[in-house]
Scaffold this motif. Structure first.
Motif, PDB file in Angstrom:
ATOM      1  N   GLY A  27      12.588   8.088  -0.422  1.00 23.49           N
ATOM      2  CA  GLY A  27      11.622   9.046   0.068  1.00 23.49           C
ATOM      3  C   GLY A  27      10.240   8.689  -0.401  1.00 23.49           C
ATOM      4  O   GLY A  27      10.049   7.782  -1.208  1.00 23.49           O
ATOM      5  N   TYR A  28       9.337   9.429   0.101  1.00 26.78           N
ATOM      6  CA  TYR A  28       7.922   9.146  -0.061  1.00 26.78           C
ATOM      7  C   TYR A  28       7.431  10.093  -1.142  1.00 26.78           C
ATOM      8  O   TYR A  28       6.994  11.189  -0.872  1.00 26.78           O
ATOM      9  CB  TYR A  28       7.285   9.388   1.304  1.00 26.78           C
ATOM     10  CG  TYR A  28       5.806   9.239   1.350  1.00 26.78           C
ATOM     11  CD1 TYR A  28       5.205   8.053   0.962  1.00 26.78           C
ATOM     12  CD2 TYR A  28       5.007  10.289   1.784  1.00 26.78           C
ATOM     13  CE1 TYR A  28       3.835   7.925   1.002  1.00 26.78           C
ATOM     14  CE2 TYR A  28       3.638  10.160   1.834  1.00 26.78           C
ATOM     15  CZ  TYR A  28       3.056   8.980   1.440  1.00 26.78           C
ATOM     16  OH  TYR A  28       1.702   8.857   1.476  1.00 26.78           O
ATOM     17  N   ARG A  29       7.581   9.687  -2.413  1.00 24.45           N
ATOM     18  CA  ARG A  29       7.285  10.596  -3.508  1.00 24.45           C
ATOM     19  C   ARG A  29       6.336   9.931  -4.490  1.00 24.45           C
ATOM     20  O   ARG A  29       6.145   8.713  -4.464  1.00 24.45           O
ATOM     21  CB  ARG A  29       8.580  10.969  -4.229  1.00 24.45           C
ATOM     22  CG  ARG A  29       9.706  11.344  -3.257  1.00 24.45           C
ATOM     23  CD  ARG A  29      10.807  12.130  -3.901  1.00 24.45           C
ATOM     24  NE  ARG A  29      11.429  11.451  -5.016  1.00 24.45           N
ATOM     25  CZ  ARG A  29      12.408  11.982  -5.735  1.00 24.45           C
ATOM     26  NH1 ARG A  29      12.841  13.209  -5.460  1.00 24.45           N
ATOM     27  NH2 ARG A  29      12.951  11.322  -6.733  1.00 24.45           N
ATOM     28  N   ALA A  30       5.759  10.736  -5.376  1.00 23.14           N
ATOM     29  CA  ALA A  30       4.807  10.196  -6.340  1.00 23.14           C
ATOM     30  C   ALA A  30       5.461   9.071  -7.132  1.00 23.14           C
ATOM     31  O   ALA A  30       6.623   9.167  -7.516  1.00 23.14           O
ATOM     32  CB  ALA A  30       4.347  11.300  -7.289  1.00 23.14           C
ATOM     33  N   PHE A  31       4.718   8.012  -7.343  1.00 28.20           N
ATOM     34  CA  PHE A  31       5.082   6.876  -8.189  1.00 28.20           C
ATOM     35  C   PHE A  31       6.092   5.910  -7.570  1.00 28.20           C
ATOM     36  O   PHE A  31       6.539   4.998  -8.259  1.00 28.20           O
ATOM     37  CB  PHE A  31       5.578   7.340  -9.575  1.00 28.20           C
ATOM     38  CG  PHE A  31       4.578   8.171 -10.329  1.00 28.20           C
ATOM     39  CD1 PHE A  31       3.220   7.889 -10.263  1.00 28.20           C
ATOM     40  CD2 PHE A  31       4.995   9.251 -11.103  1.00 28.20           C
ATOM     41  CE1 PHE A  31       2.295   8.657 -10.963  1.00 28.20           C
ATOM     42  CE2 PHE A  31       4.080  10.020 -11.805  1.00 28.20           C
ATOM     43  CZ  PHE A  31       2.728   9.733 -11.724  1.00 28.20           C
ATOM     44  N   SER A  32       6.489   6.110  -6.287  1.00 28.50           N
ATOM     45  CA  SER A  32       7.346   5.095  -5.657  1.00 28.50           C
ATOM     46  C   SER A  32       6.591   3.772  -5.653  1.00 28.50           C
ATOM     47  O   SER A  32       5.503   3.689  -5.086  1.00 28.50           O
ATOM     48  CB  SER A  32       7.673   5.474  -4.208  1.00 28.50           C
ATOM     49  OG  SER A  32       8.480   6.618  -4.160  1.00 28.50           O
ATOM     50  N   PRO A  33       7.129   2.711  -6.254  1.00 26.81           N
ATOM     51  CA  PRO A  33       6.377   1.458  -6.289  1.00 26.81           C
ATOM     52  C   PRO A  33       6.369   0.780  -4.917  1.00 26.81           C
ATOM     53  O   PRO A  33       7.312   0.939  -4.141  1.00 26.81           O
ATOM     54  CB  PRO A  33       7.150   0.596  -7.291  1.00 26.81           C
ATOM     55  CG  PRO A  33       8.203   1.465  -7.893  1.00 26.81           C
ATOM     56  CD  PRO A  33       8.415   2.614  -6.964  1.00 26.81           C
TER      57      PRO A  33
ATOM     58  N   ASP B 199       7.256   4.203   5.969  1.00 24.54           N
ATOM     59  CA  ASP B 199       7.706   3.794   4.649  1.00 24.54           C
ATOM     60  C   ASP B 199       9.026   3.018   4.767  1.00 24.54           C
ATOM     61  O   ASP B 199       9.607   2.913   5.841  1.00 24.54           O
ATOM     62  CB  ASP B 199       7.908   5.065   3.815  1.00 24.54           C
ATOM     63  CG  ASP B 199       8.040   4.780   2.331  1.00 24.54           C
ATOM     64  OD1 ASP B 199       7.964   3.601   1.939  1.00 24.54           O
ATOM     65  OD2 ASP B 199       8.220   5.751   1.574  1.00 24.54           O
ATOM     66  N   TYR B 200       9.487   2.477   3.649  1.00 25.68           N
ATOM     67  CA  TYR B 200      10.822   1.894   3.608  1.00 25.68           C
ATOM     68  C   TYR B 200      11.845   2.953   3.972  1.00 25.68           C
ATOM     69  O   TYR B 200      11.703   4.116   3.592  1.00 25.68           O
ATOM     70  CB  TYR B 200      11.124   1.372   2.199  1.00 25.68           C
ATOM     71  CG  TYR B 200      10.294   0.186   1.814  1.00 25.68           C
ATOM     72  CD1 TYR B 200      10.491  -1.054   2.412  1.00 25.68           C
ATOM     73  CD2 TYR B 200       9.297   0.298   0.849  1.00 25.68           C
ATOM     74  CE1 TYR B 200       9.721  -2.147   2.056  1.00 25.68           C
ATOM     75  CE2 TYR B 200       8.523  -0.797   0.484  1.00 25.68           C
ATOM     76  CZ  TYR B 200       8.744  -2.016   1.096  1.00 25.68           C
ATOM     77  OH  TYR B 200       7.974  -3.086   0.751  1.00 25.68           O
ATOM     78  N   GLN B 201      12.882   2.573   4.689  1.00 30.49           N
ATOM     79  CA  GLN B 201      13.926   3.511   5.089  1.00 30.49           C
ATOM     80  C   GLN B 201      15.238   3.137   4.407  1.00 30.49           C
ATOM     81  O   GLN B 201      15.480   1.958   4.122  1.00 30.49           O
ATOM     82  CB  GLN B 201      14.108   3.469   6.607  1.00 30.49           C
ATOM     83  CG  GLN B 201      12.848   3.762   7.387  1.00 30.49           C
ATOM     84  CD  GLN B 201      12.294   5.148   7.096  1.00 30.49           C
ATOM     85  OE1 GLN B 201      13.041   6.097   6.920  1.00 30.49           O
ATOM     86  NE2 GLN B 201      10.972   5.248   6.996  1.00 30.49           N
ATOM     87  N   THR B 202      16.061   4.119   4.176  1.00 32.89           N
ATOM     88  CA  THR B 202      17.318   3.850   3.470  1.00 32.89           C
ATOM     89  C   THR B 202      18.524   4.508   4.136  1.00 32.89           C
ATOM     90  O   THR B 202      19.590   4.564   3.545  1.00 32.89           O
ATOM     91  CB  THR B 202      17.241   4.380   2.016  1.00 32.89           C
ATOM     92  OG1 THR B 202      16.918   5.772   2.061  1.00 32.89           O
ATOM     93  CG2 THR B 202      16.186   3.649   1.212  1.00 32.89           C
ATOM     94  N   SER B 203      18.355   4.984   5.380  1.00 34.91           N
ATOM     95  CA  SER B 203      19.458   5.751   5.960  1.00 34.91           C
ATOM     96  C   SER B 203      20.335   4.924   6.899  1.00 34.91           C
ATOM     97  O   SER B 203      21.213   5.466   7.553  1.00 34.91           O
ATOM     98  CB  SER B 203      18.919   6.988   6.675  1.00 34.91           C
ATOM     99  OG  SER B 203      17.981   6.612   7.647  1.00 34.91           O
TER     100      SER B 203
END
Lengths: 494, 494
Positions: A128-134, B164-168
């Motif tokens: 997911g698109y969350r704070a601190f995702s590198p 964003d990168y996807q993981t599903s």
């Protein structure tokens, strides 16, 4: 369960009791076909079993005789039923059938050894698109309108031939635009013919491994280092030797004793991932000399070198080298967005045509309208403008994060220098602290990537890889403040 | 070449003689930086060499002193120059430098053994949209306007998170639409959670090999068979055993004596590629039973089973089997168009989550707006309508080709039955005839794929794989007439 002796009584019972044909759901033929097939397949209807007449079945089920006949035709065509002159249809003689049993368990040795290792490496993906995702760029600042206008136009004017298989290693216009950009901004030595466009950098790593190595060959990777590239090497059957990173990046002098001569060396010299250090020229030259002497290839992964805040971007290792020993890999995932899935290889002259050919065979090519839009995006300057804007935005985002973490830093939290890139590295005091912070952050909806996961050997260090590019200043202040407080609360964790 | 003793005289000469700064080409700093870097790197400017003053160099070159200073700053930052208090700049002491020499030849053992085999398999790619290219659908009949409208809308309404990168493992809406389609039309047993969307079928084959096999494991493939899948298995380090195809497809009874137990068996049971035969149910059950007994996995590649002209499409092998032993692979390359690059896996329940995870790590995912448009294309019936239209068009195209080849058939050319698919197989009398026809066709701008290229062992048969789906009726009549005449002219070739 076999009722060979009871004529067609069993099937009539079964149809009456177990088949409930419903209008409007699946087509009636499907609803009738499926149970019949399963009964035959599972041996409930045994070989030689005679079927009731189609008229009888139609009556029983309340459907038209044509429906029943269509199903019988299909079962006949599939060889599950056989027609006997004058005697109707019967179940065919088949090899021992596979039975689906509720007790069937997954195969004990389901994954291969390589598969299990790969799955071990695959547990670290943030979802997911969350704070601190590198590694996530500022999606909120991407010029979506402009990009979509370009996409629309390039789809509309797309060559019909672009719908076909492609064999040119990428759209020539994109290769030309990219080449100009790489020469000027990255001091990469190249001609458009040396470029192969791939589906992200991952495909580039795989292609290199598949063409230049055999299973069991050694590849040296940075420790700590990038798991995505390591996964590709593992998938190609390579033996991975982690080589420690010092303040100048991968240092061949620190390689494990008796390590086998590598076939590939994977490095991120512009901005080591995840420590953030830049490899100085003398260390680069030593690396190049080693590669030349031992006849191995260097993979230069230049994933985010556009974002350098104090000095101009460091020139590439490839540009410094006898080009025959360095393969340069880049991606648009960081400078544009990851979902675009466009990366590229810059190959030595003598490899380019073969790589193009093998790429077309192994991975196919496609999405040329997107490549075409991207070529224009680069050629007309949108790309450079976007990079410049992002550089300034990321500088500010990093500053926000630093502001939020300032009290923790005053109390001993060590942050990397942040001269470049899209993340900061925070060194921690203990693995327990690392684990505690990761767990607490997760409960808060914050992604903390533990530094220890970037190690393959046991010589790990505790820390956190803090992506800041993908979050707004407000989100960074908020998540940063949370992290600051959490750090202070846990800094005495043994 | 080293002129340590001559102070800065050599560099002044070199600058004057060899550097010709041009306005409007590269930036002046680049034009000056490059030769200096190269001279240092190649040892022409040796360690300890003192540089002329920036003022002197600026004067000599007719550029501003700031330009020279910018270049010196960069060389200093890169560690190629060193500043000595009061004594100006001198060339740094570096490890033995790599020299680029005109005599440098490509490395003798450039490609690995796997790489060389892969390149051998990669020579058969057709390069263009020409008559008889196998596997190319009717791009001219694709509803481009409609598809582009969908794409536009789905790009416009795309979630920002899709960048964003996807993981599903693929967009859930696409998996759901695809699942409905596969259940109804292909009798595939599945739930949306069992599906992983890949970049074409190739990525699906790689993922299977990487997770379920180790290097050196055996895979059985059909002989003759599909080179694209074989390339993926080779790339993953597998040992390939070709198993002969008879009139019912891959026949395990015909496997070579002492062949190792396979870990994977790759088959195209609906419509064997390239012979066109369909595997009858008894042979399917025998295959399933063998796989179950030996604990190996079957890969069912169902690449073009939608196009069957006499009977409804054959149900899938996966639907017939205990699902745990069959992995079903499909692609939109044939039913829509190859450049779309969307394929998929239908996995046994217990593998699906792990495959999704490894796929995200290894290959990344992206282009969700396209997946979203495709989901709607399927869900609203465009897809089925397109398949139906293509089935009728391909039947007609095949008829055209048969008409053109009728005189040759009357004289002994043997064509496959053409009940299904997008190509016919023409059996020839000799390899010399095959080679002659391929060569002559190429001169005519016609792609003839020789059947012998689809064999890995020495038990080859001569023939031609004639794709008819991708050419208009007129083109097929024309190319078919050419082929008819060429066949008749060469049929006595020994």
């Amino acid at each position: 369960m076999k009722r060979r002796d009871t004529g067609s009584a069993w099937i009539i019972d079964a149809l009456a009791l177990r088949v409930d044909l419903k209008k409007g759901a699946l087509p009636l033929t499907q609803q009738l076909y499926r149970p019949l097939k399963e009964w035959i397949q599972h041996g409930e209807l045994a070989a030689g079993q005679v079927l009731p007449s189609s008229r009888h079945m139609a009556q029983l089920l309340g459907v038209s005789r044509n429906t029943v006949l269509a199903v019988m035709d299909r079962l006949l065509a599939e060889g599950l039923l056989v027609a006997r002159q004058g005697a109707g249809l019967y179940v065919a003689q088949l090899p021992t059938l596979l039975r689906r049993s509720a007790a069937s368990t997954p195969r004990p040795t389901c994954y291969s050894s390589r598969g299990n290792t790969l799955l071990g490496l695959s547990s670290t993906l943030s979802n997911g698109y969350r704070a601190f995702s590198p590694g996530v760029p500022a999606l909120d600042l991407f010029p979506r309108e402009q990009w979509q206008r370009l996409l629309r136009r390039h789809y509309r004017h797309a060559d019909m031939s672009w719908m076909d298989y492609q064999t040119s290693g990428g759209l020539p216009e994109l290769k030309a635009a990219l080449c100009d950009y790489l020469r000027l901004s990255r001091a990469v030595r190249c001609q458009p013919e040396q470029i192969v466009i791939t589906q992200g950098a991952q495909q580039a790593f795989e292609l290199i491994a598949q063409l230049l190595t055999d299973s069991g060959d050694a590849v040296w990777v940075e420790e700590p280092g990038y798991g995505g590239a390591q996964a590709c090497f593992l998938a190609s059957g390579l033996a991975i030797t982690p080589v420690p990173v010092d303040k100048g990046g991968l240092n061949i002098a620190l390689r494990p004793a008796h390590s086998p001569t590598p076939r590939l060396i994977y490095v991120t010299p512009s901005h080591q991932y995840p420590t953030g250090v830049t490899m100085p020229v003398p260390q680069r030259l030593a690396l190049l000399e080693f590669a030349s002497r031992s006849g191995c290839w260097i993979i230069e992964d230049d994933y985010d070198s556009e974002f350098r805040y104090d000095t101009p971007p460091t020139p590439s290792l490839q540009g410094l080298a006898d080009q025959a020993s360095v393969i340069y890999v880049g991606t648009f995932s960081k400078v544009l967005y990851p979902g675009l899935r466009i990366g590229y290889l810059v190959l030595p002259d003598e490899l380019a045509a073969d790589f193009t050919r093998a790429h077309a065979r192994l991975h196919r090519e496609g999405n040329y309208p997107i490549q075409s839009a991207l070529a224009e995006f680069i050629a007309n300057g949108h790309f450079t403008r976007h990079v410049t804007r992002m550089r300034s935005a990321y500088r500010q985002r990093q500053a926000c994060l630093r502001t939020a973490l300032a009290p923790a830093v005053a109390k001993g939290l060590r942050l990397s220098d942040g001269h470049a890139g899209m993340h900061l590295l925070a060194e921690l005091n203990s693995f327990d602290q690392e684990a505690l912070l990761v767990k607490r952050a997760n409960d808060e909806g914050i992604t903390l990537s533990p530094l220890s996961r970037y190690y393959l050997s046991e010589h790990k260090r505790p820390g956190l890889v803090l992506g800041y590019a993908g979050s707004t200043e407000q989100a960074l202040l908020q998540a940063g403040t949370w992290l600051n407080d959490a750090y202070l609360a846990t800094r005495d964790t043994p």
